[in-house]
Design an enzyme around this catalytic site. Sequence first.
Site, PDB file in Angstrom:
ATOM      1  N   ALA A   1       0.810  -1.221   0.000  1.00 17.33           N
ATOM      2  CA  ALA A   1       0.000   0.000   0.000  1.00 17.33           C
ATOM      3  C   ALA A   1       0.844   1.273   0.000  1.00 17.33           C
ATOM      4  O   ALA A   1       0.438   2.284  -0.579  1.00 17.33           O
ATOM      5  CB  ALA A   1      -0.948  -0.007   1.198  1.00 17.33           C
ATOM      6  N   LEU A   2       2.010   1.248   0.635  1.00 23.17           N
ATOM      7  CA  LEU A   2       2.843   2.451   0.666  1.00 23.17           C
ATOM      8  C   LEU A   2       3.461   2.780  -0.686  1.00 23.17           C
ATOM      9  O   LEU A   2       3.862   3.922  -0.920  1.00 23.17           O
ATOM     10  CB  LEU A   2       3.936   2.322   1.727  1.00 23.17           C
ATOM     11  CG  LEU A   2       3.451   2.431   3.173  1.00 23.17           C
ATOM     12  CD1 LEU A   2       4.598   2.199   4.139  1.00 23.17           C
ATOM     13  CD2 LEU A   2       2.800   3.785   3.427  1.00 23.17           C
TER      14      LEU A   2
ATOM     15  N   ILE B   1      -4.360  -4.982   6.705  1.00 21.81           N
ATOM     16  CA  ILE B   1      -5.054  -5.699   7.777  1.00 21.81           C
ATOM     17  C   ILE B   1      -4.261  -5.532   9.073  1.00 21.81           C
ATOM     18  O   ILE B   1      -3.041  -5.696   9.088  1.00 21.81           O
ATOM     19  CB  ILE B   1      -5.230  -7.185   7.412  1.00 21.81           C
ATOM     20  CG1 ILE B   1      -6.078  -7.271   6.122  1.00 21.81           C
ATOM     21  CG2 ILE B   1      -5.887  -7.957   8.555  1.00 21.81           C
ATOM     22  CD1 ILE B   1      -6.172  -8.627   5.519  1.00 21.81           C
TER      23      ILE B   1
ATOM     24  N   THR C   1       1.143  -4.510  15.724  1.00 19.97           N
ATOM     25  CA  THR C   1       1.968  -3.318  15.930  1.00 19.97           C
ATOM     26  C   THR C   1       1.281  -2.074  15.376  1.00 19.97           C
ATOM     27  O   THR C   1       0.235  -2.141  14.735  1.00 19.97           O
ATOM     28  CB  THR C   1       3.330  -3.476  15.219  1.00 19.97           C
ATOM     29  OG1 THR C   1       3.110  -3.497  13.804  1.00 19.97           O
ATOM     30  CG2 THR C   1       4.040  -4.756  15.648  1.00 19.97           C
TER      31      THR C   1
ATOM     32  N   HIS D   1       2.213  -0.426  12.948  1.00 17.31           N
ATOM     33  CA  HIS D   1       2.460  -0.367  11.507  1.00 17.31           C
ATOM     34  C   HIS D   1       1.167  -0.223  10.702  1.00 17.31           C
ATOM     35  O   HIS D   1       1.131   0.473   9.688  1.00 17.31           O
ATOM     36  CB  HIS D   1       3.231  -1.618  11.072  1.00 17.31           C
ATOM     37  CG  HIS D   1       3.736  -1.571   9.677  1.00 17.31           C
ATOM     38  ND1 HIS D   1       4.722  -0.698   9.272  1.00 17.31           N
ATOM     39  CD2 HIS D   1       3.389  -2.286   8.586  1.00 17.31           C
ATOM     40  CE1 HIS D   1       4.954  -0.877   7.988  1.00 17.31           C
ATOM     41  NE2 HIS D   1       4.161  -1.831   7.540  1.00 17.31           N
TER      42      HIS D   1
END
Length: 170
Positions: free
Chosen positions: A64-65, A90, A94, A96
């Site tokens: 996604a990034l 999803i 963490t 993240h």
Amino acid sequence: MTNSNNDFVGVLEADLNGQDLRIGIVQARFNEEHCVALSTACITELLALGVTQADIKLVTVPGALEIPFALQKLAATGEFDGLVALGAVIRGETYHFELVSNESAAGITRISIDSGLPIANGVLTCETDEQASVRVNLKGADCAKAVVEMANLALALTPDFDIEVNAGEE
């Protein structure tokens, strides 16, 4: 008797005719099962709306990034009337998840605003795999409808400078 504002102003109605539109799709590969389902649903709906297979370009990226970078490159070509971002983030154990979700969405929005090109954001942010599985088909199809509608709106709101500049010249 009450009147709506539509009685007094010109209204641009939603236009879901995809004929002659060129659409770029950037699909993440992370959580690939969900992402492939998103792109399949999106492409199926684009075809149903009249976009031809030849006018759809699919690009995949790791996650996604990376989606905003690919969107920016596609937008810079000037070859597309609209773009679609597809991915599935999803939640894990963490922080993240929040970082990826927020930065991806911010990047997608920034590319759309900076380029003036409509981008339908179909990056799912879900708590579980099950939530993602339930949402992929509807979200993919919704993104197709959104990008076609917004591409048509952008075209309708873009002045045709060639006609204005050349009007009256022989």
